[in-house]
Design an enzyme around this catalytic site. Structure first.
Site, PDB file in Angstrom:
ATOM      1  N   HIS A 105       0.997  -0.784  13.419  1.00 16.13           N
ATOM      2  CA  HIS A 105      -0.303  -1.185  13.960  1.00 16.13           C
ATOM      3  C   HIS A 105      -1.353  -0.123  13.624  1.00 16.13           C
ATOM      4  O   HIS A 105      -2.449  -0.450  13.130  1.00 16.13           O
ATOM      5  CB  HIS A 105      -0.183  -1.356  15.481  1.00 16.13           C
ATOM      6  CG  HIS A 105      -1.459  -1.714  16.171  1.00 16.13           C
ATOM      7  ND1 HIS A 105      -1.724  -2.979  16.645  1.00 16.13           N
ATOM      8  CD2 HIS A 105      -2.559  -0.964  16.486  1.00 16.13           C
ATOM      9  CE1 HIS A 105      -2.924  -3.000  17.207  1.00 16.13           C
ATOM     10  NE2 HIS A 105      -3.449  -1.792  17.122  1.00 16.13           N
ATOM     11  N   GLU A 106      -1.031   1.145  13.865  1.00 19.08           N
ATOM     12  CA  GLU A 106      -1.987   2.223  13.610  1.00 19.08           C
ATOM     13  C   GLU A 106      -2.166   2.488  12.118  1.00 19.08           C
ATOM     14  O   GLU A 106      -3.283   2.738  11.660  1.00 19.08           O
ATOM     15  CB  GLU A 106      -1.545   3.498  14.337  1.00 19.08           C
ATOM     16  CG  GLU A 106      -1.549   3.398  15.851  1.00 19.08           C
ATOM     17  CD  GLU A 106      -2.921   3.061  16.414  1.00 19.08           C
ATOM     18  OE1 GLU A 106      -3.935   3.386  15.753  1.00 19.08           O
ATOM     19  OE2 GLU A 106      -2.984   2.473  17.509  1.00 19.08           O
ATOM     20  N   HIS A 155      -4.670   0.111  10.643  1.00 23.26           N
ATOM     21  CA  HIS A 155      -6.068   0.494  10.885  1.00 23.26           C
ATOM     22  C   HIS A 155      -6.543   1.509   9.849  1.00 23.26           C
ATOM     23  O   HIS A 155      -7.618   1.368   9.254  1.00 23.26           O
ATOM     24  CB  HIS A 155      -6.211   1.107  12.287  1.00 23.26           C
ATOM     25  CG  HIS A 155      -6.164   0.132  13.413  1.00 23.26           C
ATOM     26  ND1 HIS A 155      -6.862  -1.061  13.403  1.00 23.26           N
ATOM     27  CD2 HIS A 155      -5.517   0.174  14.606  1.00 23.26           C
ATOM     28  CE1 HIS A 155      -6.639  -1.708  14.542  1.00 23.26           C
ATOM     29  NE2 HIS A 155      -5.817  -0.981  15.275  1.00 23.26           N
TER      30      HIS A 155
END
Length: 219
Positions: free
Chosen positions: A24-25, A28
């Site tokens: 998820h990170e 980004h």
């Protein structure tokens, strides 16, 4: 819950939780780099090395605590990847794509975890000792990724959904919403404490998760 059950639960959930929060990170940071901000790359955060992403509280203590109290599913988060929105080619527009990358990655992981059991169950029955834990890990992966996807799409800064909303709203409304960000975490904690998120999002998250699980495996 006895110690054996806790250990079993952690062994099933640990890898899915780590992959869900780390990817998820990373998503980004990777998308931010594509749109002009290399802050995450410069700080060594576009990597699958868990040491770079682990938050002692969000990645270890929260999931461990939920396992100990017998929560039906685990939850966690990694250290947020730094993004300097001023460096983006078009900050207001590109903010939307950077924020959307995290939940989109979780949705993709949930779909991949839905397809994997179809391959796993084709293995010879003599490999049952491998089939069962893999199937359980896929179920755990679907649930944690749907939790992260749906929860992070709540339109409240600093969640991804809040950043998406700021990017989509016209200037004055976007500015008003962005002013909530310093208080966003406290608002989230309060809503969780009073059970409002669980009451509203719980049926959506668990319903969608078990629908995906049921496509391949009986629930």
């Amino acid at each position: 819950m006895d110690i054996d059950a806790i250990i079993q639960k952690i062994s099933i959930w640990a890898l899915p939780v780590l992959l869900a929060v780390i990817l998820h990170e990373v998503a980004h940071g990777w998308v931010a780099e594509k749109f002009g901000d290399n802050t995450a790359r410069w700080m060594g955060r576009i990597t699958l090395n868990p040491i770079k992403h682990i938050d002692p509280f969000g990645t270890i203590l929260i999931p461990l605590g939920l396992a100990i109290v017998g929560s039906p599913f685990l939850f966690g988060y990694a250290k947020p990847v730094p993004v300097d929105f001023r460096k983006l080619n078009n900050p207001k527009r590109d903010m939307i794509w950077v924020a959307l990358a995290g939940p989109a990655t979780n949705l993709l992981l949930a779909l991949i975890s839905t397809l994997l059991p179809a391959l796993v169950i084709q293995l010879p029955t003599s490999l049952f000792w491998v089939i069962e834990p893999l199937a359980l890990m896929c179920q755990a992966s679907i649930i944690i990724n749907m939790v992260l996807c749906i929860f992070n799409l709540i339109p409240l800064p600093p969640l991804d959904g809040g950043r998406i909303a700021v990017g989509l709203l016209p200037g004055p409304l976007a500015w008003q919403l962005s002013r909530i960000e310093p208080y966003g975490f406290m608002i989230i904690v309060a809503l969780l404490f009073f059970g409002l998120f669980q009451a509203v999002l719980g049926p959506i998250i668990m319903g969608s998760s078990y629908w995906l699980i049921g496509l391949v495996l009986p629930v």
